[in-house]
Design a protein around this motif. Sequence first.
Motif, mmCIF file in Angstrom:
data_model
loop_
_atom_site.group_PDB
_atom_site.id
_atom_site.type_symbol
_atom_site.label_atom_id
_atom_site.label_comp_id
_atom_site.label_asym_id
_atom_site.label_seq_id
_atom_site.Cartn_x
_atom_site.Cartn_y
_atom_site.Cartn_z
ATOM 1 N N GLU A 136 7.567 11.341 -5.000
ATOM 2 C CA GLU A 136 7.271 11.840 -3.551
ATOM 3 C C GLU A 136 6.973 10.581 -2.573
ATOM 4 O O GLU A 136 7.390 10.563 -1.603
ATOM 5 C CB GLU A 136 6.089 12.696 -3.378
ATOM 6 C CG GLU A 136 5.979 13.579 -1.976
ATOM 7 C CD GLU A 136 7.127 14.513 -1.919
ATOM 8 O OE1 GLU A 136 7.275 14.884 -0.554
ATOM 9 O OE2 GLU A 136 7.795 14.788 -2.705
ATOM 10 N N LEU A 137 6.126 9.627 -2.997
ATOM 11 C CA LEU A 137 5.674 8.794 -2.172
ATOM 12 C C LEU A 137 6.856 7.638 -2.089
ATOM 13 O O LEU A 137 7.109 7.013 -1.146
ATOM 14 C CB LEU A 137 4.389 7.947 -2.887
ATOM 15 C CG LEU A 137 3.331 8.436 -3.102
ATOM 16 C CD1 LEU A 137 2.192 7.893 -3.834
ATOM 17 C CD2 LEU A 137 2.597 8.738 -1.399
ATOM 18 N N LEU A 138 7.584 7.463 -3.097
ATOM 19 C CA LEU A 138 8.801 6.514 -3.046
ATOM 20 C C LEU A 138 9.961 7.054 -2.114
ATOM 21 O O LEU A 138 10.617 6.358 -1.307
ATOM 22 C CB LEU A 138 9.393 6.123 -4.246
ATOM 23 C CG LEU A 138 8.495 4.965 -5.077
ATOM 24 C CD1 LEU A 138 9.099 4.853 -6.587
ATOM 25 C CD2 LEU A 138 8.314 4.005 -4.339
ATOM 26 N N GLY A 139 9.915 8.447 -1.980
ATOM 27 C CA GLY A 139 10.926 9.012 -1.353
ATOM 28 C C GLY A 139 12.327 9.216 -1.914
ATOM 29 O O GLY A 139 13.283 9.254 -1.631
ATOM 30 N N HIS A 140 12.044 9.247 -3.390
ATOM 31 C CA HIS A 140 13.347 9.438 -4.266
ATOM 32 C C HIS A 140 13.784 10.840 -4.164
ATOM 33 O O HIS A 140 12.920 11.712 -4.252
ATOM 34 C CB HIS A 140 12.989 9.017 -5.763
ATOM 35 C CG HIS A 140 12.870 7.623 -5.878
ATOM 36 N ND1 HIS A 140 12.183 6.809 -6.947
ATOM 37 C CD2 HIS A 140 13.581 6.523 -5.090
ATOM 38 C CE1 HIS A 140 12.500 5.640 -6.947
ATOM 39 N NE2 HIS A 140 13.012 5.413 -5.995
ATOM 40 N N ALA A 167 0.813 -1.309 0.021
ATOM 41 C CA ALA A 167 -0.232 0.043 -0.054
ATOM 42 C C ALA A 167 1.012 1.269 0.159
ATOM 43 O O ALA A 167 0.308 2.295 -0.420
ATOM 44 C CB ALA A 167 -0.916 -0.158 1.149
ATOM 45 N N THR A 168 2.086 1.249 0.479
ATOM 46 C CA THR A 168 2.906 2.679 0.646
ATOM 47 C C THR A 168 4.221 2.480 -0.372
ATOM 48 O O THR A 168 4.853 3.175 -0.132
ATOM 49 C CB THR A 168 3.413 2.553 2.142
ATOM 50 O OG1 THR A 168 4.108 1.288 2.524
ATOM 51 C CG2 THR A 168 2.126 2.690 2.995
ATOM 52 N N PRO A 182 -0.163 7.611 2.529
ATOM 53 C CA PRO A 182 -1.388 7.360 2.747
ATOM 54 C C PRO A 182 -1.457 6.004 2.525
ATOM 55 O O PRO A 182 -0.637 5.305 1.700
ATOM 56 C CB PRO A 182 -2.212 8.167 1.887
ATOM 57 C CG PRO A 182 -1.348 8.379 0.784
ATOM 58 C CD PRO A 182 -0.045 8.532 1.190
ATOM 59 N N PHE A 183 -2.470 5.060 3.226
ATOM 60 C CA PHE A 183 -2.556 3.938 2.832
ATOM 61 C C PHE A 183 -4.142 3.609 2.726
ATOM 62 O O PHE A 183 -5.086 4.195 3.432
ATOM 63 C CB PHE A 183 -1.936 2.716 3.949
ATOM 64 C CG PHE A 183 -2.316 2.886 5.324
ATOM 65 C CD1 PHE A 183 -3.414 2.535 6.045
ATOM 66 C CD2 PHE A 183 -1.314 3.661 6.096
ATOM 67 C CE1 PHE A 183 -3.728 2.860 7.097
ATOM 68 C CE2 PHE A 183 -1.709 3.839 7.519
ATOM 69 C CZ PHE A 183 -2.786 3.473 8.189
#
Length: 300
Positions: free
Chosen positions: A268-272, A146-147, A182-183
Amino acid sequence: MDQNVNNSLKLFIEYLQIEKNYSQYTIEHYQHDIQEFFMFTFEQAIKNLEDVKYIDVRLYLTRLYEEKFARKTVARKISCLRSFFKFLVREKIVSENPFALASIPKAEKKLPEFFYEEEMKELFNACESETLLGQRDKALLELLYATGIRVSECSQIRMKDIDMQLSTVLVHGKGNKQRYIPFGSFAHDALFVYIQNGRKSLLAKNSPNEYLFLNYRGGPLTPRGIRHILNKLIEQSALNGRIHPHMLRHSFATHLLANGADMRTVQELLGHAFLSSTQVYTHVTSEYLRKSYMAHHPRA
């Protein structure tokens, strides 16, 4: 190599910790690669860092290729040593960087491996939620997919980082960078069951701790423990082969892009730190869509 070498390495490690804010995992890789090079210089009877020349670098590269290291590994080692000597030049410990002219081999272009949506369903079907550990394993798999978080990030999640009301998790990423992710409802429901039942029972076996995911003894679940759980789920499912944790991260990114998410959001979600790290998934997504088309279109 003399004591000055060890002191130089110690200074460099402090630089990585304080100025660069690198994770302990990354620092250990740097330390290992540098010490490996020190062993080579000892064999070559090089006593001082100042005595390392470009010809020695070429000989070291030859040694790495003879030992059949992968191009990616050679590139990492050379990059590490280049950074080390660049630091030494900055600190005026040596006068020049012998690795400055060393060419780093181009990495093999290998697309990330991922699960198709049907394969993810097989994995979720392999999760049984009747037992305490089953509840934990299902919550773990749901949250990872989910994340898209890394296994190292997942093992560090504390109870205070989870907001069940907003369905978000605070993730502590590389370089101590934080991001909220978010999940969805599936992960929320699995986490709720685990926190209310499985985790409480597991916690009773050990002294209280703040970590979200616990092992069977009630202690924090390690990255190695997470990998073991994922491999066990593969064995219980109808899927073949082995799983590496990043496949869930790759699947998360691929499925988001395939279903219309924009690149910046996925980054952004992956934190790259760089968009180029995320762009590799555009190639994966193209292949994913092509295979899905060939498998499902009636006249493919």
